[in-house]
Design a protein around this motif. Structure first.
Motif, PDB file in Angstrom:
ATOM      1  N   THR A  85     -13.620   4.622  -9.147  1.00  0.00           N
ATOM      2  CA  THR A  85     -12.837   5.872  -9.185  1.00  0.00           C
ATOM      3  C   THR A  85     -13.662   7.013  -8.619  1.00  0.00           C
ATOM      4  O   THR A  85     -13.180   7.796  -7.783  1.00  0.00           O
ATOM      5  CB  THR A  85     -12.408   6.195 -10.627  1.00  0.00           C
ATOM      6  OG1 THR A  85     -11.637   5.117 -11.148  1.00  0.00           O
ATOM      7  CG2 THR A  85     -11.575   7.471 -10.677  1.00  0.00           C
ATOM      8  N   ALA A  86     -14.915   7.100  -9.039  1.00  0.00           N
ATOM      9  CA  ALA A  86     -15.799   8.167  -8.556  1.00  0.00           C
ATOM     10  C   ALA A  86     -16.070   8.038  -7.058  1.00  0.00           C
ATOM     11  O   ALA A  86     -16.218   9.054  -6.361  1.00  0.00           O
ATOM     12  CB  ALA A  86     -17.115   8.133  -9.333  1.00  0.00           C
ATOM     13  N   ASP A  87     -16.096   6.796  -6.565  1.00  0.00           N
ATOM     14  CA  ASP A  87     -16.369   6.582  -5.137  1.00  0.00           C
ATOM     15  C   ASP A  87     -15.117   6.721  -4.269  1.00  0.00           C
ATOM     16  O   ASP A  87     -15.199   6.583  -3.049  1.00  0.00           O
ATOM     17  CB  ASP A  87     -16.977   5.195  -4.929  1.00  0.00           C
ATOM     18  CG  ASP A  87     -18.421   5.117  -5.416  1.00  0.00           C
ATOM     19  OD1 ASP A  87     -19.052   6.178  -5.548  1.00  0.00           O
ATOM     20  OD2 ASP A  87     -18.902   3.998  -5.659  1.00  0.00           O
ATOM     21  N   GLY A  88     -13.950   6.952  -4.886  1.00  0.00           N
ATOM     22  CA  GLY A  88     -12.739   7.229  -4.121  1.00  0.00           C
ATOM     23  C   GLY A  88     -12.038   6.010  -3.559  1.00  0.00           C
ATOM     24  O   GLY A  88     -11.425   6.087  -2.483  1.00  0.00           O
ATOM     25  N   ALA A  89     -12.105   4.871  -4.270  1.00  0.00           N
ATOM     26  CA  ALA A  89     -11.393   3.675  -3.808  1.00  0.00           C
ATOM     27  C   ALA A  89      -9.896   3.960  -3.714  1.00  0.00           C
ATOM     28  O   ALA A  89      -9.317   4.643  -4.560  1.00  0.00           O
ATOM     29  CB  ALA A  89     -11.644   2.504  -4.763  1.00  0.00           C
ATOM     30  N   ARG A  90      -9.275   3.428  -2.686  1.00  0.00           N
ATOM     31  CA  ARG A  90      -7.845   3.664  -2.449  1.00  0.00           C
ATOM     32  C   ARG A  90      -6.978   2.973  -3.492  1.00  0.00           C
ATOM     33  O   ARG A  90      -5.917   3.467  -3.879  1.00  0.00           O
ATOM     34  CB  ARG A  90      -7.495   3.160  -1.046  1.00  0.00           C
ATOM     35  CG  ARG A  90      -6.101   3.485  -0.575  1.00  0.00           C
ATOM     36  CD  ARG A  90      -5.950   3.008   0.852  1.00  0.00           C
ATOM     37  NE  ARG A  90      -4.636   3.317   1.387  1.00  0.00           N
ATOM     38  CZ  ARG A  90      -4.232   2.976   2.611  1.00  0.00           C
ATOM     39  NH1 ARG A  90      -5.055   2.323   3.412  1.00  0.00           N
ATOM     40  NH2 ARG A  90      -3.027   3.287   3.041  1.00  0.00           N
ATOM     41  N   GLY A  91      -7.396   1.810  -3.933  1.00  0.00           N
ATOM     42  CA  GLY A  91      -6.693   1.034  -4.954  1.00  0.00           C
ATOM     43  C   GLY A  91      -7.560  -0.145  -5.332  1.00  0.00           C
ATOM     44  O   GLY A  91      -8.402  -0.589  -4.552  1.00  0.00           O
ATOM     45  N   ILE A  92      -7.369  -0.661  -6.554  1.00  0.00           N
ATOM     46  CA  ILE A  92      -8.228  -1.730  -7.057  1.00  0.00           C
ATOM     47  C   ILE A  92      -7.374  -2.906  -7.515  1.00  0.00           C
ATOM     48  O   ILE A  92      -6.497  -2.741  -8.374  1.00  0.00           O
ATOM     49  CB  ILE A  92      -9.090  -1.245  -8.248  1.00  0.00           C
ATOM     50  CG1 ILE A  92      -9.894  -0.002  -7.867  1.00  0.00           C
ATOM     51  CG2 ILE A  92     -10.012  -2.352  -8.738  1.00  0.00           C
ATOM     52  CD1 ILE A  92     -10.576   0.673  -9.043  1.00  0.00           C
ATOM     53  N   GLY A  93      -7.634  -4.077  -6.952  1.00  0.00           N
ATOM     54  CA  GLY A  93      -6.993  -5.308  -7.406  1.00  0.00           C
ATOM     55  C   GLY A  93      -8.007  -6.123  -8.182  1.00  0.00           C
ATOM     56  O   GLY A  93      -8.946  -6.664  -7.600  1.00  0.00           O
ATOM     57  N   ALA A 185       1.389  -6.164  -4.669  1.00  0.00           N
ATOM     58  CA  ALA A 185       1.477  -5.103  -5.673  1.00  0.00           C
ATOM     59  C   ALA A 185       0.489  -3.987  -5.366  1.00  0.00           C
ATOM     60  O   ALA A 185       0.802  -2.797  -5.524  1.00  0.00           O
ATOM     61  CB  ALA A 185       1.211  -5.677  -7.064  1.00  0.00           C
ATOM     62  N   LEU A 186      -0.700  -4.360  -4.900  1.00  0.00           N
ATOM     63  CA  LEU A 186      -1.698  -3.345  -4.554  1.00  0.00           C
ATOM     64  C   LEU A 186      -1.251  -2.545  -3.339  1.00  0.00           C
ATOM     65  O   LEU A 186      -1.330  -1.306  -3.332  1.00  0.00           O
ATOM     66  CB  LEU A 186      -3.035  -4.034  -4.278  1.00  0.00           C
ATOM     67  CG  LEU A 186      -4.252  -3.134  -4.037  1.00  0.00           C
ATOM     68  CD1 LEU A 186      -4.510  -2.223  -5.224  1.00  0.00           C
ATOM     69  CD2 LEU A 186      -5.491  -3.972  -3.732  1.00  0.00           C
ATOM     70  N   LEU A 187      -0.760  -3.218  -2.332  1.00  0.00           N
ATOM     71  CA  LEU A 187      -0.314  -2.527  -1.119  1.00  0.00           C
ATOM     72  C   LEU A 187       0.865  -1.610  -1.404  1.00  0.00           C
ATOM     73  O   LEU A 187       0.992  -0.530  -0.815  1.00  0.00           O
ATOM     74  CB  LEU A 187       0.060  -3.551  -0.049  1.00  0.00           C
ATOM     75  CG  LEU A 187       0.422  -3.004   1.335  1.00  0.00           C
ATOM     76  CD1 LEU A 187      -0.762  -2.272   1.952  1.00  0.00           C
ATOM     77  CD2 LEU A 187       0.886  -4.128   2.246  1.00  0.00           C
ATOM     78  N   GLN A 188       1.744  -2.014  -2.325  1.00  0.00           N
ATOM     79  CA  GLN A 188       2.921  -1.210  -2.632  1.00  0.00           C
ATOM     80  C   GLN A 188       2.575   0.100  -3.346  1.00  0.00           C
ATOM     81  O   GLN A 188       3.434   0.977  -3.447  1.00  0.00           O
ATOM     82  CB  GLN A 188       3.904  -2.021  -3.481  1.00  0.00           C
ATOM     83  CG  GLN A 188       4.659  -3.074  -2.692  1.00  0.00           C
ATOM     84  CD  GLN A 188       5.597  -3.903  -3.549  1.00  0.00           C
ATOM     85  OE1 GLN A 188       5.400  -4.045  -4.756  1.00  0.00           O
ATOM     86  NE2 GLN A 188       6.621  -4.478  -2.932  1.00  0.00           N
ATOM     87  N   LEU A 189       1.348   0.232  -3.825  1.00  0.00           N
ATOM     88  CA  LEU A 189       0.947   1.512  -4.432  1.00  0.00           C
ATOM     89  C   LEU A 189       1.000   2.639  -3.411  1.00  0.00           C
ATOM     90  O   LEU A 189       1.198   3.787  -3.772  1.00  0.00           O
ATOM     91  CB  LEU A 189      -0.470   1.408  -5.007  1.00  0.00           C
ATOM     92  CG  LEU A 189      -0.667   0.417  -6.154  1.00  0.00           C
ATOM     93  CD1 LEU A 189      -2.115   0.458  -6.645  1.00  0.00           C
ATOM     94  CD2 LEU A 189       0.283   0.712  -7.302  1.00  0.00           C
TER      95      LEU A 189
END
Length: 377
Positions: A85-93, A185-189
């Motif tokens: 979260t701190a590193d700015g990940a676009r989404g996490i699976g 599901a991750l891509l649909q975010l």
């Protein structure tokens, strides 16, 4: 009956017999192993270079050495999610199972809090029988964590009869296929949840039993390459902030096991591959439009039936004649049609059943014409 009329009658009869044989071959699946072998051979030379938008955070031997034996306390996963979260990940699976309560309920709450803070975490769903021979049940994350995730995704693996994994089911679920795959599901975010999906549909999906695991939207994968093609970071390095932020910022991140003995090792057309890298391939292919849709029975049959007429129409033409050049020309044209569809339209038409029938037609034609010539000799 004039010779020309007779030969065209024979051609028509051979074509109809060939169509019947074609149906038997397609329905029986006798040629599937050869079709799969052909697809695998082609897939090994159809790689692409993935971009850097998908990153794997691997539970690898280095992480096991530093953190300890797996499974780890869930507080470790909470710390990793906060780090991402701190590193700015676009989404996490998270390809990590959390379907049973932890011995320490506080660690479950820590994960739930970290997941909620991030807001873009997807966790897995899978089906299992609680008792031997009992009905399947969906295993979801524990309620505390499930209430905080952005989405849930199924991690069903599409293994063929030979145990190789050539494709993926984009939808699956108990009773009906309502769960998107983990990668989808991750891509649909970041996209509309009702985005149009490619894939071969299950014709019986409306007649499903509520106790059966149903699958839909089957696609073949164009793998980026063998194991290790995607960028991979060690879990412990990310956890301890030993990785530059720009390697994670605005990336889709999959977290999962790559160490031997942990998680699924899948046999792909190229090499054995950890399940987490399989998910990375699905997401990359989805995002870039590289998924291959197999033709359904009707389209497969229709195209094959048309191409069965090739040797019968080409017979006797100048430059082709009535010998093995006719068979070779027909085979080449069928293979060209197959790979043109695959490369140009991302459609897979299994050609082997058509090739078998064309060879049978050729042999039958040679025998019939030889007998006719012997009668008139």
């Amino acid at each position: 009956m004039p010779t020309t009329a007779f030969t065209w009658l024979v051609r028509g009869m051979l074509w109809m017999a060939g169509v019947g044989l074609l149906v038997l071959l397609i329905v029986s699946g006798l040629t599937v192993p050869l079709d799969n072998a052909l697809y695998d051979l082609h897939a090994r030379y159809w790689h692409y270079t993935p971009d850097d938008r998908v990153v794997i955070v691997a539970i690898d031997p280095k992480s096991l050495d530093e953190i300890g034996r797996f499974p780890w306390p869930r507080s470790i996963h909470a710390q990793l999610i906060d780090r991402l979260t701190a590193d700015g990940a676009r989404g996490i699976g998270m390809d990590v199972t959390m379907s049973t309560p932890s011995n320490d309920p506080n660690t479950d709450q820590q994960v739930a809090t970290a997941v909620h803070r991030n807001g873009k975490v997807v966790l897995p769903v899978f089906a299992e029988a609680v008792t031997l021979g009992g009905p399947l049940q969906e295993a979801l994350p524990v309620q505390t964590i499930a209430q905080s995730v952005a989405a849930l995704g199924q991690v069903d693996v599409a293994k063929d009869n030979d145990e190789r994994v050539r494709g993926a089911y984009l939808k699956a679920g108990l009773g009906s296929a309502y769960w998107p795959s983990l990668a989808l599901a991750l891509l649909q975010l970041g996209h509309a949840p009702n985005m149009a999906l490619p894939g071969l549909h299950d014709p019986a999906h409306n007649d499903a039993s509520p106790y059966l695991w149903m699958r839909d939207n089957y696609v073949l994968l164009r793998y980026a390459g063998p194991t290790g093609t995607f960028g991979t970071l060690s879990y412990v390095d990310v956890l301890n902030n030993r990785v530059p932020t720009d390697l994670l910022k605005d990336r889709w991140v999959f977290v999962g096991a790559t160490a031997e003995g942990l998680g699924d090792i899948l046999q792909t057309p190229d090499s054995p591959m950890p399940g987490v890298e399989y998910q990375a391939n699905v997401l990359e292919s989805l995002e870039r439009g590289l998924l291959v849709t197999p033709l359904d029975f009707l389209r497969q049959f229709a195209l094959s039936a048309v191409l069965l007429a090739l040797p019968l129409l080409l017979y006797g033409l100048p430059g082709i004649g009535r010998n093995w050049a006719l068979l070779l020309t027909s085979v080449v044209l069928v293979l060209v049609a197959c790979f043109t569809l695959l490369r140009g339209a991302y459609l897979w038409w299994p050609p082997v059943s058509c090739l078998v029938v064309i060879a049978a037609e050729f042999v039958a034609w040679q025998l019939l014409m030889r007998d006719r010539r012997a009668v008139h000799a």
